[in-house]
Write a protein that holds these residues in place. Structure first.
Motif, PDB file in Angstrom:
ATOM      1  N   TYR A 122     -12.102   8.233  -9.866  1.00 13.88           N
ATOM      2  CA  TYR A 122     -12.381   9.316 -10.824  1.00 13.88           C
ATOM      3  C   TYR A 122     -13.045   8.747 -12.078  1.00 13.88           C
ATOM      4  O   TYR A 122     -14.041   9.294 -12.582  1.00 13.88           O
ATOM      5  N   THR A 123     -12.505   7.642 -12.569  1.00 14.46           N
ATOM      6  CA  THR A 123     -13.001   7.058 -13.815  1.00 14.46           C
ATOM      7  C   THR A 123     -14.439   6.577 -13.688  1.00 14.46           C
ATOM      8  O   THR A 123     -15.260   6.783 -14.594  1.00 14.46           O
ATOM      9  N   LEU A 124     -14.773   5.958 -12.583  1.00 14.51           N
ATOM     10  CA  LEU A 124     -16.134   5.463 -12.381  1.00 14.51           C
ATOM     11  C   LEU A 124     -17.138   6.616 -12.290  1.00 14.51           C
ATOM     12  O   LEU A 124     -18.256   6.523 -12.808  1.00 14.51           O
ATOM     13  N   VAL A 125     -16.733   7.713 -11.640  1.00 16.38           N
ATOM     14  CA  VAL A 125     -17.629   8.861 -11.477  1.00 16.38           C
ATOM     15  C   VAL A 125     -17.799   9.623 -12.792  1.00 16.38           C
ATOM     16  O   VAL A 125     -18.841  10.239 -13.027  1.00 16.38           O
ATOM     17  N   HIS A 126     -16.796   9.537 -13.677  1.00 18.37           N
ATOM     18  CA  HIS A 126     -16.826  10.296 -14.928  1.00 18.37           C
ATOM     19  C   HIS A 126     -17.102   9.396 -16.126  1.00 18.37           C
ATOM     20  O   HIS A 126     -16.669   9.676 -17.250  1.00 18.37           O
ATOM     21  N   ASP A 127     -17.823   8.322 -15.911  1.00 19.46           N
ATOM     22  CA  ASP A 127     -18.188   7.418 -16.997  1.00 19.46           C
ATOM     23  C   ASP A 127     -19.399   7.954 -17.753  1.00 19.46           C
ATOM     24  O   ASP A 127     -20.304   8.554 -17.162  1.00 19.46           O
ATOM     25  N   ASP A 128     -19.403   7.733 -19.065  1.00 18.06           N
ATOM     26  CA  ASP A 128     -20.567   8.010 -19.911  1.00 18.06           C
ATOM     27  C   ASP A 128     -21.043   9.462 -19.826  1.00 18.06           C
ATOM     28  O   ASP A 128     -22.245   9.740 -19.737  1.00 18.06           O
ATOM     29  N   GLY A 129     -20.094  10.399 -19.828  1.00 20.37           N
ATOM     30  CA  GLY A 129     -20.449  11.812 -19.897  1.00 20.37           C
ATOM     31  C   GLY A 129     -20.893  12.449 -18.601  1.00 20.37           C
ATOM     32  O   GLY A 129     -21.435  13.559 -18.603  1.00 20.37           O
ATOM     33  N   GLN A 130     -20.642  11.780 -17.468  1.00 20.04           N
ATOM     34  CA  GLN A 130     -21.042  12.347 -16.183  1.00 20.04           C
ATOM     35  C   GLN A 130     -19.961  13.302 -15.651  1.00 20.04           C
ATOM     36  O   GLN A 130     -18.788  13.184 -15.972  1.00 20.04           O
ATOM     37  N   THR A 138     -12.202   0.293 -21.525  1.00 23.18           N
ATOM     38  CA  THR A 138     -10.861   0.839 -21.766  1.00 23.18           C
ATOM     39  C   THR A 138     -10.489   1.827 -20.666  1.00 23.18           C
ATOM     40  O   THR A 138      -9.354   1.832 -20.165  1.00 23.18           O
ATOM     41  N   GLY A 139     -11.446   2.653 -20.265  1.00 23.43           N
ATOM     42  CA  GLY A 139     -11.199   3.620 -19.188  1.00 23.43           C
ATOM     43  C   GLY A 139     -10.869   2.936 -17.876  1.00 23.43           C
ATOM     44  O   GLY A 139      -9.963   3.376 -17.148  1.00 23.43           O
ATOM     45  N   ILE A 140     -11.585   1.870 -17.560  1.00 23.84           N
ATOM     46  CA  ILE A 140     -11.324   1.156 -16.308  1.00 23.84           C
ATOM     47  C   ILE A 140      -9.950   0.496 -16.347  1.00 23.84           C
ATOM     48  O   ILE A 140      -9.213   0.503 -15.349  1.00 23.84           O
ATOM     49  N   TYR A 141      -9.584  -0.048 -17.486  1.00 25.26           N
ATOM     50  CA  TYR A 141      -8.247  -0.642 -17.620  1.00 25.26           C
ATOM     51  C   TYR A 141      -7.165   0.412 -17.407  1.00 25.26           C
ATOM     52  O   TYR A 141      -6.179   0.184 -16.698  1.00 25.26           O
ATOM     53  N   LEU A 142      -7.360   1.585 -18.015  1.00 26.93           N
ATOM     54  CA  LEU A 142      -6.388   2.670 -17.844  1.00 26.93           C
ATOM     55  C   LEU A 142      -6.324   3.127 -16.390  1.00 26.93           C
ATOM     56  O   LEU A 142      -5.243   3.433 -15.869  1.00 26.93           O
ATOM     57  N   ALA A 143      -7.483   3.161 -15.725  1.00 25.04           N
ATOM     58  CA  ALA A 143      -7.511   3.566 -14.318  1.00 25.04           C
ATOM     59  C   ALA A 143      -6.684   2.618 -13.468  1.00 25.04           C
ATOM     60  O   ALA A 143      -6.009   3.045 -12.517  1.00 25.04           O
ATOM     61  N   ASN A 144      -6.715   1.335 -13.801  1.00 24.48           N
ATOM     62  CA  ASN A 144      -5.896   0.365 -13.071  1.00 24.48           C
ATOM     63  C   ASN A 144      -4.410   0.564 -13.311  1.00 24.48           C
ATOM     64  O   ASN A 144      -3.592  -0.012 -12.591  1.00 24.48           O
ATOM     65  N   ARG A 145      -4.081   1.364 -14.297  1.00 30.58           N
ATOM     66  CA  ARG A 145      -2.680   1.733 -14.532  1.00 30.58           C
ATOM     67  C   ARG A 145      -2.387   3.126 -13.975  1.00 30.58           C
ATOM     68  O   ARG A 145      -1.325   3.695 -14.237  1.00 30.58           O
ATOM     69  N   GLY A 146      -3.353   3.680 -13.229  1.00 35.89           N
ATOM     70  CA  GLY A 146      -3.134   4.968 -12.587  1.00 35.89           C
ATOM     71  C   GLY A 146      -3.505   6.172 -13.435  1.00 35.89           C
ATOM     72  O   GLY A 146      -3.154   7.307 -13.090  1.00 35.89           O
ATOM     73  N   ILE A 147      -4.245   5.971 -14.533  1.00 38.97           N
ATOM     74  CA  ILE A 147      -4.609   7.057 -15.439  1.00 38.97           C
ATOM     75  C   ILE A 147      -6.060   7.470 -15.188  1.00 38.97           C
ATOM     76  O   ILE A 147      -6.987   6.676 -15.410  1.00 38.97           O
ATOM     77  N   LYS A 148      -6.264   8.686 -14.727  1.00 37.08           N
ATOM     78  CA  LYS A 148      -7.631   9.203 -14.538  1.00 37.08           C
ATOM     79  C   LYS A 148      -8.279   9.378 -15.915  1.00 37.08           C
ATOM     80  O   LYS A 148      -7.799  10.163 -16.733  1.00 37.08           O
ATOM     81  N   LEU A 204       0.844  -1.201   0.000  1.00 40.47           N
ATOM     82  CA  LEU A 204       0.000   0.000   0.000  1.00 40.47           C
ATOM     83  C   LEU A 204       0.877   1.247   0.000  1.00 40.47           C
ATOM     84  O   LEU A 204       1.019   1.938   1.005  1.00 40.47           O
ATOM     85  N   ASN A 205       1.441   1.547  -1.162  1.00 39.28           N
ATOM     86  CA  ASN A 205       2.298   2.721  -1.279  1.00 39.28           C
ATOM     87  C   ASN A 205       1.588   3.819  -2.065  1.00 39.28           C
ATOM     88  O   ASN A 205       0.402   3.714  -2.396  1.00 39.28           O
ATOM     89  N   ALA A 206       2.330   4.877  -2.402  1.00 42.17           N
ATOM     90  CA  ALA A 206       1.722   6.014  -3.102  1.00 42.17           C
ATOM     91  C   ALA A 206       1.170   5.603  -4.454  1.00 42.17           C
ATOM     92  O   ALA A 206       0.118   6.093  -4.880  1.00 42.17           O
ATOM     93  N   ASP A 207       1.858   4.693  -5.137  1.00 41.92           N
ATOM     94  CA  ASP A 207       1.403   4.249  -6.453  1.00 41.92           C
ATOM     95  C   ASP A 207       0.067   3.514  -6.339  1.00 41.92           C
ATOM     96  O   ASP A 207      -0.823   3.687  -7.182  1.00 41.92           O
ATOM     97  N   TYR A 208      -0.082   2.711  -5.292  1.00 40.14           N
ATOM     98  CA  TYR A 208      -1.341   1.984  -5.081  1.00 40.14           C
ATOM     99  C   TYR A 208      -2.498   2.968  -4.898  1.00 40.14           C
ATOM    100  O   TYR A 208      -3.551   2.840  -5.534  1.00 40.14           O
ATOM    101  N   PHE A 209      -2.324   3.952  -4.033  1.00 36.97           N
ATOM    102  CA  PHE A 209      -3.395   4.908  -3.784  1.00 36.97           C
ATOM    103  C   PHE A 209      -3.661   5.807  -4.994  1.00 36.97           C
ATOM    104  O   PHE A 209      -4.790   6.268  -5.197  1.00 36.97           O
ATOM    105  N   ARG A 210      -2.641   6.018  -5.822  1.00 33.47           N
ATOM    106  CA  ARG A 210      -2.841   6.769  -7.067  1.00 33.47           C
ATOM    107  C   ARG A 210      -3.763   5.987  -8.001  1.00 33.47           C
ATOM    108  O   ARG A 210      -4.647   6.558  -8.654  1.00 33.47           O
ATOM    109  N   ARG A 211      -3.590   4.676  -8.055  1.00 29.70           N
ATOM    110  CA  ARG A 211      -4.452   3.849  -8.899  1.00 29.70           C
ATOM    111  C   ARG A 211      -5.892   3.816  -8.373  1.00 29.70           C
ATOM    112  O   ARG A 211      -6.847   3.851  -9.150  1.00 29.70           O
ATOM    113  N   ILE A 212      -6.035   3.763  -7.047  1.00 30.30           N
ATOM    114  CA  ILE A 212      -7.372   3.784  -6.466  1.00 30.30           C
ATOM    115  C   ILE A 212      -8.061   5.116  -6.760  1.00 30.30           C
ATOM    116  O   ILE A 212      -9.249   5.166  -7.102  1.00 30.30           O
TER     117      ILE A 212
END
Length: 275
Positions: A132-140, A163-173, A119-127
Motif C-alpha cells: 500500500y505504501t509503495l503504491v501511495h507514495d508521493d501523492g499517488q 518514514t512511510g516505508i519504515y512505518l510500513a515495515n511495522r504494519g502501518i499503511k 509467515l503468520n498473519a502479522d507478517y502478511f499484514r506488514r507485506i
C-alpha cells in the motif's frame, strides 16, 4: 582486566537466522562509543559445524567481540570454546532474555530458528502495508486515502518516503502527500475521517542544505527557487498553518532520525486509534 583503547573494533555477529536481531543490538551498543569505529562481520544462516568452522577461522584472523544467536546448543558451545581459545569475548544475545522468560513463566522455551520470521498473519499484514505504501507514495492513488492508517504531508525533503516505508515495515499503511507551491492539495485529504494525518516540518536551513545536495547530485544549478531560504520558510509556514487549521499534529524532523520520527508517529497513531 586492563583497559584496551582502540580506534576500531571488530564485531563478529553469528546467527542461524537472518542476523537482524544481532545487527540491531550490536549497533545500539556501538553507538554509545562515538570514538570507536565498529567493523561488522555478519554471518547469517550458520546451521552446521562446517559453516561455523569457516566463521571461527575469520574470527581468529580478526579478533574482536563476538555476539551470537544460535539456537543449537552444540554449535553455541563450539563457538564459545573457539572464542575462548582466541581470547575473544563471546556473548549470546538472547540467553539472558530467555532465562528471564523461563524463570518467570516456569517453563522451557521451544527452540525455533528464525521464529520471529514465521509467515503468520502479522507478517502478511506488514507485506500488505508495504505494498500500500509503495503504491501511495508521493501523492499517488489519492482515491483510496481513507484506507490508510497514516497520511504524511510535508514539503519536499522532509523524509516522507523513507518514514512511510519504515512505518510500513511495522504494519502501518502509510500514504504521503507532497506540499508543492502552486499545486492544490487533493480534496480527499481534508475530508479524511479514519487515517491519522501528520505534518512533517524542518528548519529552513536544514531543508535548503538537503535540497542543495539533491540538486548537485542531479547536476541541476538552475532551480534557484527550490533552494531559496525565504521561499522554503514560506512553504514550512504554509504546512504549519494547514495542520493547525485541521488540528493535525506536526513533527519537526530537523534533528530526528527516521526511526525517531517513526516512533513518534506510532505513538500518535496509538492515541488516534484508541480515541
Amino acid at each position: 582486566m586492563p583497559n584496551r583503547v582502540h580506534s576500531y573494533v571488530h564485531l563478529h555477529l553469528v546467527s542461524d537466522a537472518t542476523g537482524e536481531t544481532l545487527i540491531a543490538v550490536a549497533r545500539a551498543a556501538a553507538a554509545q562509543y562515538a570514538s570507536v569505529r565498529a567493523i561488522e562481520h555478519v554471518y547469517p544462516l550458520v546451521r552446521s559445524t562446517k559453516q561455523l568452522d569457516r566463521v571461527t577461522t575469520e574470527i581468529e584472523a580478526a579478533p574482536g567481540i563476538v555476539l551470537y544467536t544460535l539456537i543449537g546448543a552444540e554449535l553455541a558451545e563450539r563457538l564459545e570454546a573457539r572464542c575462548k581459545e582466541y581470547g575473544a569475548p563471546c556473548v549470546s544475545v538472547l540467553a539472558p532474555v530467555l532465562n528471564v522468560f523461563q524463570s518467570y513463566l516456569g517453563t522451557q522455551s521451544t527452540p525455533r530458528i528464525g521464529g520471529q520470521h514465521v509467515l503468520n498473519a502479522d507478517y502478511f499484514r506488514r507485506i500488505d502495508a508495504l505494498n500500500y505504501t509503495l503504491v501511495h507514495d508521493d501523492g499517488q492513488m489519492v482515491e483510496d486515502l481513507e484506507e490508510a492508517d497514516v497520511v504524511l504531508i510535508g514539503i519536499s525533503r522532509t523524509s516522507k518516503t523513507p518514514t512511510g516505508i519504515y512505518l510500513a515495515n511495522r504494519g502501518i499503511k502509510t500514504a504521503n502527500i507532497p506540499i508543492v507551491p502552486g499545486i492544490p492539495l487533493p480534496p480527499q485529504l481534508e475530508s479524511l475521517s479514519g487515517p491519522l494525518v501528520v505534518g512533517l516540518v524542518a528548519s529552513p536551513e536544514r531543508i535548503v542544505q538537503i535540497r542543495q545536495n539533491r540538486l548537485l547530485s542531479l547536476n541541476d544549478r538552475d532551480n534557484t527557487a527550490y533552494v531559496d531560504r525565504l521561499a522554503v520558510a514560506e512553504e514550512i509556514a504554509f504546512t504549519r498553518k494547514l495542520c493547525a487549521r485541521h488540528e493535525w499534529p506536526t513533527i519537526d524532523v530537523t534533528r530526528r532520525s527516521i526511526e525517531e520520527t517513526a516512533a513518534a508517529i506510532l505513538a500518535l497513531h496509538k492515541e488516534h486509534r484508541d480515541a
